[in-house]
Design a protein around this motif. Structure first.
Motif, short mmCIF file in Angstrom:
data_model
loop_
_atom_site.label_atom_id
_atom_site.label_comp_id
_atom_site.label_asym_id
_atom_site.label_seq_id
_atom_site.Cartn_x
_atom_site.Cartn_y
_atom_site.Cartn_z
N ASP A 1 0.86 -1.18 0.00
CA ASP A 1 0.00 0.00 0.00
C ASP A 1 0.90 1.23 0.00
OD1 ASP A 1 -2.13 1.70 0.11
OD2 ASP A 1 -2.50 1.45 2.25
N VAL A 2 0.60 2.20 -0.89
CA VAL A 2 1.43 3.40 -1.05
C VAL A 2 0.56 4.63 -0.86
CG1 VAL A 2 3.04 4.65 -2.52
CG2 VAL A 2 2.89 2.16 -2.69
N LYS A 3 1.08 5.61 -0.13
CA LYS A 3 0.43 6.91 0.03
C LYS A 3 1.44 7.99 -0.36
CE LYS A 3 -3.16 4.91 1.92
NZ LYS A 3 -4.41 4.73 1.13
N ASN A 4 1.04 8.87 -1.26
CA ASN A 4 1.91 9.96 -1.71
C ASN A 4 1.14 11.27 -1.60
OD1 ASN A 4 4.20 11.20 -2.93
ND2 ASN A 4 3.16 11.18 -4.92
N PRO A 5 1.00 11.81 -0.37
CA PRO A 5 0.16 13.00 -0.16
C PRO A 5 0.52 14.12 -1.13
CG PRO A 5 0.95 12.12 1.91
CD PRO A 5 1.69 11.39 0.83
N PRO A 6 -0.48 14.78 -1.68
CA PRO A 6 -1.92 14.63 -1.39
C PRO A 6 -2.59 13.47 -2.15
CG PRO A 6 -1.61 16.37 -2.97
CD PRO A 6 -0.24 15.89 -2.61
N ASP A 7 -1.83 12.71 -2.90
CA ASP A 7 -2.42 11.59 -3.64
C ASP A 7 -2.42 10.36 -2.73
OD1 ASP A 7 -3.44 10.01 -5.57
OD2 ASP A 7 -1.73 10.11 -6.93
N ILE A 8 -3.55 10.15 -2.06
CA ILE A 8 -3.63 9.07 -1.07
C ILE A 8 -4.75 8.08 -1.38
CG2 ILE A 8 -2.64 10.48 0.77
CD1 ILE A 8 -5.49 10.94 1.80
N VAL A 9 -5.49 8.35 -2.44
CA VAL A 9 -6.62 7.49 -2.78
C VAL A 9 -6.18 6.51 -3.86
CG1 VAL A 9 -8.99 7.40 -3.63
CG2 VAL A 9 -8.24 9.31 -2.20
N GLY A 10 -6.43 5.25 -3.64
CA GLY A 10 -6.09 4.25 -4.64
C GLY A 10 -6.19 2.85 -4.08
#
Length: 248
Positions: free
Chosen positions: A128-137
């Motif tokens: 699982d990857v989170k790249n704020p502000p891209d956190i949806v996926g």
């Protein structure tokens, strides 16, 4: 609407939706990639690859999380976490001393290595990857199979067979064109030889005919000369005979 009735104004909710669709940008979900399955032998190590695509630049707050669900189990447990530039290995479970971080967020890589594999490691691993502000996926999953000896994959065997067949075909084609080239070259050499021999024969025949043409007048001249010499000798002998008769 009846005549004279007041005109109704647009609904506030509709206006808000219209404003948000025109002004607010649409969020693009982050996409995570892993292998579908990996194979490993008992006692060896295996790399679990994880990469991602994001519409945003790689953030300093980027995070990677790996979870493990045993084969036949229902619950997934967290075994690894990366955040604020530091890897964190969970101090519980059987992976606490066997996980190695080999990823690099700058290259959008969140891969880990599991050492000293055992049959109990069979199961599903989730990245699982989170790249704020891209956190949806959505997350991505890879299934690990541990064997006593890693079997040869059918795809590898099939690829090797296809590659061998293609290699043999290319070799046969190369051999065919090489033989054809040599044959054509030999035919061209024979043709040139025949052409040169034909020209030589024509040239020789021309020389012979010209020589015969030159010899014919000489032969006739020799014959005429011999005839005239013979006639002169006969005339001279006849004259001598007549002179002898006169003397008598």
């Amino acid at each position: 609407m009846a005549p004279g009735a007041p005109s109704s104004s647009p609904s506030p909710i509709l206006a808000a939706l219209l404003f948000s669709s025109l002004v607010l940008p649409l969020a693009q979900a982050i996409v995570v990639y892993t292998d579908r399955e990996v194979h490993g032998a008992v006692g060896s190590r295996v790399t679990l690859y994880c990469s991602f695509w994001s519409s945003e630049w790689v953030s300093d707050d980027i995070s990677f999380t790996w979870r493990y669900q045993p084969e036949g189990g229902r619950d997934a447990i967290s075994i690894f976490h990366y955040a604020k530039g530091q890897p964190y290995i969970d101090e519980v479970g059987t992976f606490k001393e066997r996980i190695q971080w080999v990823g690099d967020p700058r290259w959008k890589d969140g891969s880990i290595v599991i050492h000293n594999l055992d049959y109990s490691d069979n199961g599903t691993f989730t990245c699982d990857v989170k790249n704020p502000p891209d956190i949806v996926g959505k997350t991505s999953q890879v299934t690990l199979y541990v064997f006593e000896k890693v079997p040869t994959r059918y795809g590898v065997v099939l690829g090797a067979v296809i590659g061998g067949v293609i290699g043999v075909v290319l070799l046969l084609l190369l051999l065919f064109y090489l033989i054809r080239y040599c044959w054509l070259r030999r035919q061209a050499a024979l043709q040139r030889r025949r052409s040169s021999e034909g020209k030589g024969k024509l040239h020789k025949a021309g020389k012979d005919s010209s020589k015969r043409g030159r010899q014919t007048p000489v032969l006739y001249a020799m014959l005429d000369h011999s005839r005239s010499t013979k006639a002169a000798s006969e005339k001279k002998a006849k004259g001598l005979g007549e002179s002898r008769k006169d003397k008598k």
